[in-house]
Design a protein around this motif. Structure first.
Motif, PDB file in Angstrom:
ATOM      1  N   SER A  98      38.234  47.632  21.778  1.00  0.00           N
ATOM      2  CA  SER A  98      37.580  47.675  23.089  1.00  0.00           C
ATOM      3  C   SER A  98      38.430  48.450  24.091  1.00  0.00           C
ATOM      4  O   SER A  98      37.899  49.107  24.991  1.00  0.00           O
ATOM      5  N   VAL A  99      39.747  48.389  23.930  1.00  0.00           N
ATOM      6  CA  VAL A  99      40.641  49.132  24.821  1.00  0.00           C
ATOM      7  C   VAL A  99      40.425  50.633  24.642  1.00  0.00           C
ATOM      8  O   VAL A  99      40.348  51.392  25.617  1.00  0.00           O
ATOM      9  N   THR A 100      40.307  51.063  23.390  1.00  0.00           N
ATOM     10  CA  THR A 100      40.069  52.481  23.118  1.00  0.00           C
ATOM     11  C   THR A 100      38.718  52.915  23.659  1.00  0.00           C
ATOM     12  O   THR A 100      38.594  53.983  24.276  1.00  0.00           O
ATOM     13  N   TYR A 101      37.697  52.091  23.443  1.00  0.00           N
ATOM     14  CA  TYR A 101      36.373  52.434  23.983  1.00  0.00           C
ATOM     15  C   TYR A 101      36.449  52.618  25.498  1.00  0.00           C
ATOM     16  O   TYR A 101      35.944  53.606  26.044  1.00  0.00           O
ATOM     17  N   ASP A 102      37.073  51.661  26.172  1.00  0.00           N
ATOM     18  CA  ASP A 102      37.130  51.716  27.634  1.00  0.00           C
ATOM     19  C   ASP A 102      37.904  52.943  28.111  1.00  0.00           C
ATOM     20  O   ASP A 102      37.552  53.552  29.129  1.00  0.00           O
ATOM     21  N   ARG A 103      38.941  53.313  27.371  1.00  0.00           N
ATOM     22  CA  ARG A 103      39.730  54.477  27.777  1.00  0.00           C
ATOM     23  C   ARG A 103      38.922  55.769  27.619  1.00  0.00           C
ATOM     24  O   ARG A 103      38.939  56.640  28.500  1.00  0.00           O
ATOM     25  N   ILE A 104      38.205  55.913  26.515  1.00  0.00           N
ATOM     26  CA  ILE A 104      37.369  57.099  26.310  1.00  0.00           C
ATOM     27  C   ILE A 104      36.300  57.170  27.396  1.00  0.00           C
ATOM     28  O   ILE A 104      36.010  58.235  27.953  1.00  0.00           O
ATOM     29  N   ASN A 105      35.741  56.025  27.708  1.00  0.00           N
ATOM     30  CA  ASN A 105      34.686  55.978  28.718  1.00  0.00           C
ATOM     31  C   ASN A 105      35.209  56.389  30.093  1.00  0.00           C
ATOM     32  O   ASN A 105      34.607  57.215  30.790  1.00  0.00           O
ATOM     33  N   SER A 106      36.351  55.833  30.483  1.00  0.00           N
ATOM     34  CA  SER A 106      36.869  56.094  31.830  1.00  0.00           C
ATOM     35  C   SER A 106      37.501  57.476  31.957  1.00  0.00           C
ATOM     36  O   SER A 106      37.469  58.082  33.029  1.00  0.00           O
ATOM     37  N   ALA A 107      38.065  57.985  30.855  1.00  0.00           N
ATOM     38  CA  ALA A 107      38.764  59.271  30.921  1.00  0.00           C
ATOM     39  C   ALA A 107      37.838  60.458  30.707  1.00  0.00           C
ATOM     40  O   ALA A 107      38.102  61.547  31.210  1.00  0.00           O
ATOM     41  N   LEU A 108      36.731  60.254  29.976  1.00  0.00           N
ATOM     42  CA  LEU A 108      35.881  61.391  29.632  1.00  0.00           C
ATOM     43  C   LEU A 108      34.433  61.218  30.102  1.00  0.00           C
ATOM     44  O   LEU A 108      33.933  62.021  30.879  1.00  0.00           O
ATOM     45  N   PHE A 109      33.762  60.164  29.644  1.00  0.00           N
ATOM     46  CA  PHE A 109      32.335  60.051  29.937  1.00  0.00           C
ATOM     47  C   PHE A 109      32.050  59.890  31.427  1.00  0.00           C
ATOM     48  O   PHE A 109      31.202  60.590  31.989  1.00  0.00           O
ATOM     49  N   GLU A 110      32.728  58.956  32.062  1.00  0.00           N
ATOM     50  CA  GLU A 110      32.421  58.690  33.466  1.00  0.00           C
ATOM     51  C   GLU A 110      32.707  59.894  34.369  1.00  0.00           C
ATOM     52  O   GLU A 110      31.856  60.264  35.188  1.00  0.00           O
ATOM     53  N   PRO A 111      33.876  60.544  34.249  1.00  0.00           N
ATOM     54  CA  PRO A 111      34.109  61.724  35.102  1.00  0.00           C
ATOM     55  C   PRO A 111      33.119  62.857  34.835  1.00  0.00           C
ATOM     56  O   PRO A 111      32.656  63.512  35.771  1.00  0.00           O
ATOM     57  N   LEU A 112      32.791  63.082  33.559  1.00  0.00           N
ATOM     58  CA  LEU A 112      31.871  64.171  33.233  1.00  0.00           C
ATOM     59  C   LEU A 112      30.468  63.881  33.748  1.00  0.00           C
ATOM     60  O   LEU A 112      29.838  64.732  34.390  1.00  0.00           O
ATOM     61  N   LEU A 113      29.972  62.681  33.486  1.00  0.00           N
ATOM     62  CA  LEU A 113      28.628  62.331  33.945  1.00  0.00           C
ATOM     63  C   LEU A 113      28.549  62.322  35.465  1.00  0.00           C
ATOM     64  O   LEU A 113      27.543  62.728  36.052  1.00  0.00           O
ATOM     65  N   SER A 114      29.617  61.878  36.099  1.00  0.00           N
ATOM     66  CA  SER A 114      29.643  61.879  37.559  1.00  0.00           C
ATOM     67  C   SER A 114      29.623  63.301  38.108  1.00  0.00           C
ATOM     68  O   SER A 114      28.928  63.597  39.081  1.00  0.00           O
ATOM     69  N   ALA A 115      30.373  64.194  37.465  1.00  0.00           N
ATOM     70  CA  ALA A 115      30.400  65.591  37.917  1.00  0.00           C
ATOM     71  C   ALA A 115      29.040  66.255  37.756  1.00  0.00           C
ATOM     72  O   ALA A 115      28.665  67.124  38.553  1.00  0.00           O
TER      73      ALA A 115
END
Length: 313
Positions: A208-225
């Motif tokens: 779950s730690v790895t999932y959360d890190r991928i989400n916060s470092a890649l998906f969220e910034p990209l989708l937000s942009a």
């Protein structure tokens, strides 16, 4: 005896030499050797030996400027190799060696290996641009990342979490850099294809730690942009405030991206790309092999993205 078989072991030994002059000469010979279109195909065992030598050649580089120059020189070999399959074979060797040796890197050397990974990611995107983002070529590279021995293989217990974290931190950033190079006029970057290994990895990682890190470092910034700024008058949620992205984030990708096929799609607006990426997240989340805990998080990511768009309309 083939040229590759007779030349590779001595070259690998020279690359790992304790003598800097020997290593420097070996690096020059390596570039010439791999760029020679007349040589025989290198076997998998010989490529593994080469990369063991390359890895420790870089290990022994001890000054920042020397490290930077060597990292760039090694990554540029990807682009000097004359055929795409051979470049891909070299890249496979890089990722397998990196995964294999990563946990043995001490804290004094880890930063330079982070830099080496960054250089290779950048060179790989430039290689794929040369293919005009050919779907088969992109898929072949993605397979290297997600299959056993790759840095985004969710079922390989040998994959170090910190390597996957680093990839998530730099991947889109390096893609944006490549798309903005002054000497390059690439077709739109197929974000759906290029980001897919991270979606697949997130679906099946047991951590779950790895999932959360991928989400916060890649998906969220990209989708937000890729999302348009909110136009309604209601106060944004705390999470929305947290995810607000600087308009300058990924500026080149925002101007020149598509989902899958750059020749057919052309450049796609950010909001449409956002929808397509969220749809892909939903599709992968729905697969039976996706872990239940990750499925819930991926559905939540999809729902939040859809809700934000409804609020903005």
């Amino acid at each position: 005896m083939s040229t590759a078989t007779s030349s590779t072991p001595p070259l690998a030994k020279s690359l790992a030499s304790t003598d800097k002059k020997t290593r420097d000469k070996a690096i020059k010979n390596l570039s010439v050797f791999l760029s020679d279109s007349t040589r025989d195909v290198i076997s998998k065992p010989d490529m593994d030996k080469l990369w063991k030598g390359i890895f420790y050649c870089f290990w022994m580089s001890d000054k920042p400027l020397v490290q930077q120059a060597l990292a760039s020189e090694l990554a540029e070999i990807v682009l000097t190799i004359t055929t795409f399959p051979s470049s891909l074979f070299f890249l496979r060797g890089f990722w397998e060696a990196t995964v294999r040796e990563w946990n043995g890197i001490d804290r004094l050397r880890i930063d330079k290996y982070y830099m080496l990974v960054r250089r290779f990611v950048n060179a790989t995107f430039r290689l794929l641009i040369r293919t005009e983002w050919d779907q088969t070529s992109c898929d072949e590279y993605n397979d290297i990342l997600v299959k056993e021995g790759g840095p985004l293989c969710p079922t390989d217990i040998k994959v170090p979490a910190s390597l996957a974290y680093h990839l998530a931190d730099i991947y889109v950033e390096e893609l944006d850099k490549v798309m903005g190079r002054a000497d390059s006029h690439p077709l739109p970057a197929p974000l759906g294809t290029l980001i897919d290994p991270f979606i697949m990895f997130s679906a099946r990682t047991p951590s779950s730690v790895t999932y959360d890190r991928i989400n916060s470092a890649l998906f969220e910034p990209l989708l937000s942009a890729l999302s348009p700024p909110s136009s309604n008058d209601r106060p944004p949620s705390a999470k929305r405030i947290k995810l607000d992205t600087d308009p300058a984030t990924f500026p080149h990708l925002l101007k020149n991206s598509c989902f899958k096929n750059p020749k057919l799609e052309g450049n796609i607006a950010g909001v449409e790309l956002n929808k397509n990426l969220l749809r892909r997240v939903f599709e992968v989340a729905s697969r039976p092999e996706t872990r239940d805990s990750n499925r819930r998080k991926m559905y939540a990511l999809w729902k939040e993205g859809i809700d934000d768009k409804d609020d903005d309309e």
